[in-house]
Design a protein around this motif. Structure first.
Motif, PDB file in Angstrom:
ATOM      1  N   LEU A   1       0.770  -1.086  -0.014  1.00  0.00           N
ATOM      2  CA  LEU A   1      -0.042   0.164   0.108  1.00  0.00           C
ATOM      3  C   LEU A   1       0.952   1.313   0.102  1.00  0.00           C
ATOM      4  O   LEU A   1       1.893   1.017   0.397  1.00  0.00           O
ATOM      5  N   ALA A   2       0.218   2.371  -0.549  1.00  0.00           N
ATOM      6  CA  ALA A   2       1.054   3.473  -0.578  1.00  0.00           C
ATOM      7  C   ALA A   2       1.089   4.325   0.982  1.00  0.00           C
ATOM      8  O   ALA A   2       0.299   3.865   2.057  1.00  0.00           O
TER       9      ALA A   2
ATOM     10  N   VAL B   1       4.865  -0.929   2.671  1.00  0.00           N
ATOM     11  CA  VAL B   1       4.509   0.368   2.287  1.00  0.00           C
ATOM     12  C   VAL B   1       5.606   0.732   1.139  1.00  0.00           C
ATOM     13  O   VAL B   1       6.664   0.774   1.434  1.00  0.00           O
ATOM     14  N   ALA B   2       4.829   1.144   0.120  1.00  0.00           N
ATOM     15  CA  ALA B   2       5.766   1.367  -1.010  1.00  0.00           C
ATOM     16  C   ALA B   2       5.216   2.732  -2.034  1.00  0.00           C
ATOM     17  O   ALA B   2       3.998   2.787  -1.725  1.00  0.00           O
TER      18      ALA B   2
ATOM     19  N   ILE C   1       7.632  -1.182   6.246  1.00  0.00           N
ATOM     20  CA  ILE C   1       6.537  -2.270   6.737  1.00  0.00           C
ATOM     21  C   ILE C   1       5.872  -1.848   7.652  1.00  0.00           C
ATOM     22  O   ILE C   1       6.486  -1.328   8.707  1.00  0.00           O
ATOM     23  N   VAL C   2       4.256  -2.282   7.814  1.00  0.00           N
ATOM     24  CA  VAL C   2       3.525  -1.948   8.926  1.00  0.00           C
ATOM     25  C   VAL C   2       3.104  -3.485   9.391  1.00  0.00           C
ATOM     26  O   VAL C   2       2.363  -3.996   8.535  1.00  0.00           O
ATOM     27  N   THR C   3       3.001  -3.510  10.471  1.00  0.00           N
ATOM     28  CA  THR C   3       2.581  -4.787  11.311  1.00  0.00           C
ATOM     29  C   THR C   3       1.333  -4.445  12.093  1.00  0.00           C
ATOM     30  O   THR C   3       1.064  -3.355  12.451  1.00  0.00           O
ATOM     31  N   ASP C   4       0.670  -5.566  12.378  1.00  0.00           N
ATOM     32  CA  ASP C   4      -0.516  -5.159  13.117  1.00  0.00           C
ATOM     33  C   ASP C   4      -0.011  -4.593  14.686  1.00  0.00           C
ATOM     34  O   ASP C   4      -0.608  -3.913  15.078  1.00  0.00           O
TER      35      ASP C   4
ATOM     36  N   ASP D   1      -7.653   9.821  10.361  1.00  0.00           N
ATOM     37  CA  ASP D   1      -6.754  10.487   9.607  1.00  0.00           C
ATOM     38  C   ASP D   1      -5.271   9.783   9.901  1.00  0.00           C
ATOM     39  O   ASP D   1      -4.472  10.509   9.302  1.00  0.00           O
ATOM     40  N   CYS D   2      -5.066   8.657  10.434  1.00  0.00           N
ATOM     41  CA  CYS D   2      -3.817   8.020  10.322  1.00  0.00           C
ATOM     42  C   CYS D   2      -3.383   7.505   9.020  1.00  0.00           C
ATOM     43  O   CYS D   2      -4.135   6.359   8.540  1.00  0.00           O
ATOM     44  N   HIS D   3      -2.260   7.751   8.525  1.00  0.00           N
ATOM     45  CA  HIS D   3      -1.960   7.048   7.498  1.00  0.00           C
ATOM     46  C   HIS D   3      -0.487   6.182   7.807  1.00  0.00           C
ATOM     47  O   HIS D   3      -0.006   6.167   8.793  1.00  0.00           O
ATOM     48  N   LEU D   4      -0.156   5.222   6.661  1.00  0.00           N
ATOM     49  CA  LEU D   4       0.676   4.333   6.994  1.00  0.00           C
ATOM     50  C   LEU D   4       1.875   5.136   7.147  1.00  0.00           C
ATOM     51  O   LEU D   4       2.893   4.422   7.974  1.00  0.00           O
ATOM     52  N   SER D   5       2.104   6.154   6.669  1.00  0.00           N
ATOM     53  CA  SER D   5       3.586   6.926   6.925  1.00  0.00           C
ATOM     54  C   SER D   5       3.749   7.282   8.227  1.00  0.00           C
ATOM     55  O   SER D   5       4.748   7.341   8.785  1.00  0.00           O
TER      56      SER D   5
END
Length: 139
Positions: free
Chosen positions: A16-17, A39-40, A48-51, A67-71
């Motif tokens: 995911l972005a 995350v790419a 990388i995002v883990t649980d 409004d929390c993003h993977l970044s």
């Protein structure tokens, strides 16, 4: 002969972005019965995002994740492996870096993830970790 990373890795990782929401990552984890997403930005692996990241860096620090993003929650120190690399060497690198999962990248593109569970199922499928890793998820 020792297995290569591609022989034991989990293929076709969810990518995911950085702008994707934590909710989208959580939904992908639930639907695919996985514990991480890569995350790419295009083919450029950013993290990388883990649980666990979602809980520790997201829920524990915010009242509202809408409004929390993977970044905001991803591990940005990316350690990678080549699919043709000796799996034992990759596992040593995981141990040295204290990580449970390593992104597998071929020609700059994420192609898999090697987890401790994958390694346990290869080395000793009857071990506690091997049995837990091969069991059906609890959705």
């Amino acid at each position: 002969m020792a297995p290569t990373v591609k022989e034991i890795m989990t293929r076709d990782p969810v990518t995911l972005a950085p702008t994707a929401t934590v909710r989208e990552a959580a939904r992908q984890m639930r639907e695919r019965d996985i514990g991480n997403v890569l995350v790419a930005d295009g083919n450029d692996l950013r993290g990388i995002v883990t649980d666990r990241d979602i809980v520790v860096r997201g829920l524990a620090e915010r009242d509202d994740l809408s409004d929390c993003h993977l970044s905001d929650v991803c591990s940005d120190r990316v350690v990678t492996a080549d699919p043709n690399e000796d799996a034992e060497e990759t596992i040593r690198r995981m141990r040295q870096n204290s990580i449970r999962r390593i992104a597998v990248v071929e020609q700059g593109k994420p192609v898999g993830v090697l987890s401790l569970g994958d390694a346990a199922m290869e080395k000793d499928p009857n071990s506690a970790l091997g049995e837990i890793s091969s069991a059906r998820g609890n959705q």
